[in-house]
Design a protein around this motif. Sequence first.
Motif, PDB file in Angstrom:
ATOM      1  N   ASP A  86       0.833  -1.204   0.000  1.00  0.00           N
ATOM      2  CA  ASP A  86       0.000   0.000   0.000  1.00  0.00           C
ATOM      3  C   ASP A  86       0.868   1.255   0.000  1.00  0.00           C
ATOM      4  N   ALA A  87       1.915   1.245   0.827  1.00  0.00           N
ATOM      5  CA  ALA A  87       2.822   2.401   0.863  1.00  0.00           C
ATOM      6  C   ALA A  87       3.515   2.580  -0.487  1.00  0.00           C
ATOM      7  N   GLN A  88       3.890   1.461  -1.089  1.00  0.00           N
ATOM      8  CA  GLN A  88       4.547   1.525  -2.399  1.00  0.00           C
ATOM      9  C   GLN A  88       3.588   2.105  -3.437  1.00  0.00           C
ATOM     10  N   ARG A  89       2.338   1.636  -3.414  1.00  0.00           N
ATOM     11  CA  ARG A  89       1.346   2.166  -4.369  1.00  0.00           C
ATOM     12  C   ARG A  89       1.134   3.659  -4.156  1.00  0.00           C
ATOM     13  N   ASP A  90       1.053   4.069  -2.871  1.00  0.00           N
ATOM     14  CA  ASP A  90       0.872   5.490  -2.579  1.00  0.00           C
ATOM     15  C   ASP A  90       2.056   6.300  -3.086  1.00  0.00           C
ATOM     16  N   MET A  91       3.263   5.789  -2.857  1.00  0.00           N
ATOM     17  CA  MET A  91       4.459   6.505  -3.310  1.00  0.00           C
ATOM     18  C   MET A  91       4.499   6.582  -4.834  1.00  0.00           C
ATOM     19  N   ILE A  92       4.147   5.470  -5.471  1.00  0.00           N
ATOM     20  CA  ILE A  92       4.150   5.458  -6.942  1.00  0.00           C
ATOM     21  C   ILE A  92       3.107   6.427  -7.475  1.00  0.00           C
ATOM     22  N   ALA A  93       1.920   6.433  -6.850  1.00  0.00           N
ATOM     23  CA  ALA A  93       0.872   7.355  -7.293  1.00  0.00           C
ATOM     24  C   ALA A  93       1.315   8.804  -7.104  1.00  0.00           C
ATOM     25  N   ALA A  94       1.948   9.097  -5.966  1.00  0.00           N
ATOM     26  CA  ALA A  94       2.425  10.457  -5.725  1.00  0.00           C
ATOM     27  C   ALA A  94       3.496  10.844  -6.744  1.00  0.00           C
ATOM     28  N   GLU A  95       4.410   9.935  -7.022  1.00  0.00           N
ATOM     29  CA  GLU A  95       5.466  10.219  -8.002  1.00  0.00           C
ATOM     30  C   GLU A  95       4.892  10.359  -9.405  1.00  0.00           C
ATOM     31  N   ARG A  96       3.874   9.561  -9.718  1.00  0.00           N
ATOM     32  CA  ARG A  96       3.233   9.706 -11.038  1.00  0.00           C
ATOM     33  C   ARG A  96       2.551  11.064 -11.147  1.00  0.00           C
ATOM     34  N   THR A  97       1.916  11.481 -10.051  1.00  0.00           N
ATOM     35  CA  THR A  97       1.273  12.796 -10.057  1.00  0.00           C
ATOM     36  C   THR A  97       2.322  13.880 -10.270  1.00  0.00           C
ATOM     37  N   LYS A  98       3.447  13.772  -9.528  1.00  0.00           N
ATOM     38  CA  LYS A  98       4.529  14.746  -9.698  1.00  0.00           C
ATOM     39  C   LYS A  98       5.066  14.709 -11.127  1.00  0.00           C
ATOM     40  N   ALA A  99       5.256  13.498 -11.632  1.00  0.00           N
ATOM     41  CA  ALA A  99       5.785  13.364 -12.995  1.00  0.00           C
ATOM     42  C   ALA A  99       4.807  13.953 -14.003  1.00  0.00           C
ATOM     43  N   GLY A 100       3.511  13.737 -13.787  1.00  0.00           N
ATOM     44  CA  GLY A 100       2.499  14.313 -14.686  1.00  0.00           C
ATOM     45  C   GLY A 100       2.528  15.828 -14.637  1.00  0.00           C
ATOM     46  N   GLU A 101       2.654  16.366 -13.401  1.00  0.00           N
ATOM     47  CA  GLU A 101       2.734  17.828 -13.266  1.00  0.00           C
ATOM     48  C   GLU A 101       3.978  18.367 -13.963  1.00  0.00           C
TER      49      GLU A 101
END
Length: 141
Positions: A86-101
């Motif tokens: 779950d933590a990994q998914r959250d981190m990946i989602a946050a990084e994807r959001t940052k990467a998208g931004e």
Amino acid sequence: MIDINIAFFYQLINFAVLLIALNFILFKPLRAIMREREQGISGAFSDSKAAQERAQVLLEQYNISLAEAKQKSAAAYNTFYQQGLDAQRDMIAAERTKAGELLDKARKEIAEAAAAARGDLRKEAEALSRDISTKLLGRAV
């Protein structure tokens, strides 16, 4: 042949007295010792059997405790593993959001740079076309 006389009766009485004396002196104590030994052996055997049964019960309790500990450790491992996922998914989602931004920001900057470059190129193209026209026509246009 055998002569039956008074010596025979003395020997018979002597033999009977000897048997009675041996019975009190030797045979009764020997039988008592044998009985005690047999009781000691049977007592030791029953004690060892009881100890073996206690050991078997303890072994079963140990195996049950071990199985419970394995189940608890497996449950804890699965819980921690799931939390990690779950933590990994959250981190990946946050990084994807940052990467998208960052990607959107880069695209915007590229679009702005391209628009600025187009504007500059239009100005230069106009200036260049005027220069070419002036040189071809020999007059200013």
